[in-house]
Design a protein around this motif. Structure first.
Motif, PDB file in Angstrom:
ATOM      1  N   LEU A  40       0.821  -1.202   0.000  1.00  0.00           N
ATOM      2  CA  LEU A  40       0.000   0.000   0.000  1.00  0.00           C
ATOM      3  C   LEU A  40       0.859   1.259   0.000  1.00  0.00           C
ATOM      4  O   LEU A  40       0.552   2.244  -0.662  1.00  0.00           O
ATOM      5  N   LEU A  41       1.964   1.226   0.748  1.00  0.00           N
ATOM      6  CA  LEU A  41       2.848   2.389   0.804  1.00  0.00           C
ATOM      7  C   LEU A  41       3.504   2.627  -0.553  1.00  0.00           C
ATOM      8  O   LEU A  41       3.606   3.756  -1.019  1.00  0.00           O
ATOM      9  N   VAL A  42       3.941   1.550  -1.210  1.00  0.00           N
ATOM     10  CA  VAL A  42       4.531   1.679  -2.542  1.00  0.00           C
ATOM     11  C   VAL A  42       3.511   2.248  -3.511  1.00  0.00           C
ATOM     12  O   VAL A  42       3.802   3.122  -4.330  1.00  0.00           O
ATOM     13  N   ASP A  48      10.095   8.256   4.583  1.00  0.00           N
ATOM     14  CA  ASP A  48      10.942   8.438   5.755  1.00  0.00           C
ATOM     15  C   ASP A  48      10.821   7.174   6.605  1.00  0.00           C
ATOM     16  O   ASP A  48       9.742   6.583   6.702  1.00  0.00           O
ATOM     17  N   PHE A  49      11.908   6.793   7.249  1.00  0.00           N
ATOM     18  CA  PHE A  49      11.921   5.555   8.013  1.00  0.00           C
ATOM     19  C   PHE A  49      12.198   5.834   9.489  1.00  0.00           C
ATOM     20  O   PHE A  49      12.858   6.817   9.846  1.00  0.00           O
ATOM     21  N   LYS A  50      11.692   4.933  10.323  1.00  0.00           N
ATOM     22  CA  LYS A  50      11.932   4.992  11.761  1.00  0.00           C
ATOM     23  C   LYS A  50      12.182   3.569  12.251  1.00  0.00           C
ATOM     24  O   LYS A  50      11.322   2.689  12.099  1.00  0.00           O
ATOM     25  N   LEU A  51      13.355   3.354  12.833  1.00  0.00           N
ATOM     26  CA  LEU A  51      13.734   2.037  13.343  1.00  0.00           C
ATOM     27  C   LEU A  51      13.798   2.094  14.866  1.00  0.00           C
ATOM     28  O   LEU A  51      14.456   2.971  15.427  1.00  0.00           O
ATOM     29  N   THR A  52      13.116   1.152  15.527  1.00  0.00           N
ATOM     30  CA  THR A  52      13.098   1.080  16.984  1.00  0.00           C
ATOM     31  C   THR A  52      13.507  -0.318  17.425  1.00  0.00           C
ATOM     32  O   THR A  52      12.963  -1.312  16.935  1.00  0.00           O
ATOM     33  N   LEU A  53      14.474  -0.385  18.345  1.00  0.00           N
ATOM     34  CA  LEU A  53      14.917  -1.647  18.931  1.00  0.00           C
ATOM     35  C   LEU A  53      14.660  -1.593  20.430  1.00  0.00           C
ATOM     36  O   LEU A  53      15.059  -0.635  21.100  1.00  0.00           O
ATOM     37  N   GLY A  54      13.976  -2.606  20.951  1.00  0.00           N
ATOM     38  CA  GLY A  54      13.602  -2.579  22.353  1.00  0.00           C
ATOM     39  C   GLY A  54      13.971  -3.849  23.094  1.00  0.00           C
ATOM     40  O   GLY A  54      14.014  -4.931  22.513  1.00  0.00           O
ATOM     41  N   ARG A  55      14.241  -3.677  24.389  1.00  0.00           N
ATOM     42  CA  ARG A  55      14.468  -4.816  25.279  1.00  0.00           C
ATOM     43  C   ARG A  55      13.513  -4.687  26.459  1.00  0.00           C
ATOM     44  O   ARG A  55      13.449  -3.642  27.098  1.00  0.00           O
ATOM     45  N   ALA A  82       7.761   2.901   7.853  1.00  0.00           N
ATOM     46  CA  ALA A  82       8.006   3.706   6.654  1.00  0.00           C
ATOM     47  C   ALA A  82       6.845   4.674   6.498  1.00  0.00           C
ATOM     48  O   ALA A  82       5.674   4.262   6.511  1.00  0.00           O
ATOM     49  N   MET A  83       7.167   5.972   6.358  1.00  0.00           N
ATOM     50  CA  MET A  83       6.154   7.013   6.323  1.00  0.00           C
ATOM     51  C   MET A  83       6.246   7.801   5.032  1.00  0.00           C
ATOM     52  O   MET A  83       7.325   8.254   4.639  1.00  0.00           O
ATOM     53  N   LEU A  84       5.117   7.940   4.340  1.00  0.00           N
ATOM     54  CA  LEU A  84       5.044   8.680   3.090  1.00  0.00           C
ATOM     55  C   LEU A  84       3.749   9.482   3.089  1.00  0.00           C
ATOM     56  O   LEU A  84       2.660   8.921   2.919  1.00  0.00           O
ATOM     57  N   GLY A  85       3.872  10.778   3.322  1.00  0.00           N
ATOM     58  CA  GLY A  85       2.689  11.611   3.363  1.00  0.00           C
ATOM     59  C   GLY A  85       1.738  11.166   4.470  1.00  0.00           C
ATOM     60  O   GLY A  85       2.110  11.036   5.630  1.00  0.00           O
TER      61      GLY A  85
END
Length: 251
Positions: free
Chosen positions: A12-14, A41-48, A64-67
């Motif tokens: 859908l994002l593509v 735009d991308f956002k990467l989150t790593l959690g413990r 991944a964010m687009l508009g």
């Protein structure tokens, strides 16, 4: 989880990106100027997640964010061997007096979660929301029940500060679960932001135990980097207490 379900949000994002490019395709100069706007735009989150029952977990999430469109993929795995893949899609519409987020989440094992949340008003606004699941078992990484309604108030009338108070309450499964949040967001110079969420939880756990606890979450952003820490007794309305540490970056 079927491959098509996992990949659907990203498809859908593509598609949204293709549509955005097509809309400006007749003007080469304008298209060149908007190249950056049509790249996600991308956002990467790593959690413990450290847990009082001795079963810590790791979680990774890529958004991944687009508009107006956001798609995401995540994987959760604990020491006990439980692993769950998740994917999701969100669409945000922003109007002068109505701002709405529609979201859909799928988790391995066949779980689905959908929700709509709106802000109604200008600088000061009402918060209303509604969520539903197909009642399949999955790891709930939210603080709140998902078969629920949300209601509250918020304001951005103060310079560089946003305040909100809202409650998320089970309206389907008769658990009496309710989570009440008081949230402060404060921006500072140098692309810095501080977020404090103090919340109370009341209701029945999955084992039928009634709980009434206090929890908190603190986040700090500086430029593209961010860190979050949460202390959450009876995490997800279960018995263990979790301390969650998450690190991430936007790029």
């Amino acid at each position: 989880m079927r491959a098509w379900a996992c990949c659907l949000p990203w498809l859908l994002l593509v598609a949204a990106g293709v549509h955005a490019n097509a809309a400006g395709g007749t003007d080469t100069a304008e298209a060149d100027k908007s190249d950056k706007a049509t790249a996600p735009d991308f956002k990467l989150t790593l959690g413990r997640y450290a847990s009082s029952d001795g079963n810590p977990a790791l979680d990774a999430n890529l958004r991944a964010m687009l508009g107006a469109h956001t798609a995401w993929l995540g994987v959760y795995r604990d020491r006990g061997g439980l692993q769950q893949w998740r994917s999701g899609y969100e669409h945000r519409s922003d109007g002068a007096w109505l701002r709405t987020v529609l979201s859909l989440q799928n988790a391995s094992g066949g779980a689905w979660v959908g929700a709509v949340t709106s802000e109604v008003g200008g600088a000061s606004y009402a918060i209303v929301g509604w969520g539903r699941t197909n009642v399949r078992n999955y790891v709930n990484l939210n603080y709140d029940p998902n078969d629920a309604i949300s209601i509250g108030l918020g304001t951005r009338a103060f310079e560089a500060t946003e305040l909100s108070l809202f409650q998320v309450r089970d309206d389907r499964l008769h658990t009496g679960q309710q989570v009440t949040h008081a949230v402060l967001r404060r921006r500072f110079e140098g692309a810095q932001r501080l977020t404090l969420d103090v919340f109370t939880k009341r209701g029945l756990t999955g084992d039928g135990e009634f709980i009434d606890t206090r929890s908190w979450a603190l986040g700090y952003d500086r430029g593209p980097l961010f860190v979050r820490f949460t202390h959450d007794p009876h995490a997800g309305f279960t018995s263990p207490t979790q301390n969650r540490l998450s690190l991430g970056s936007r790029f």
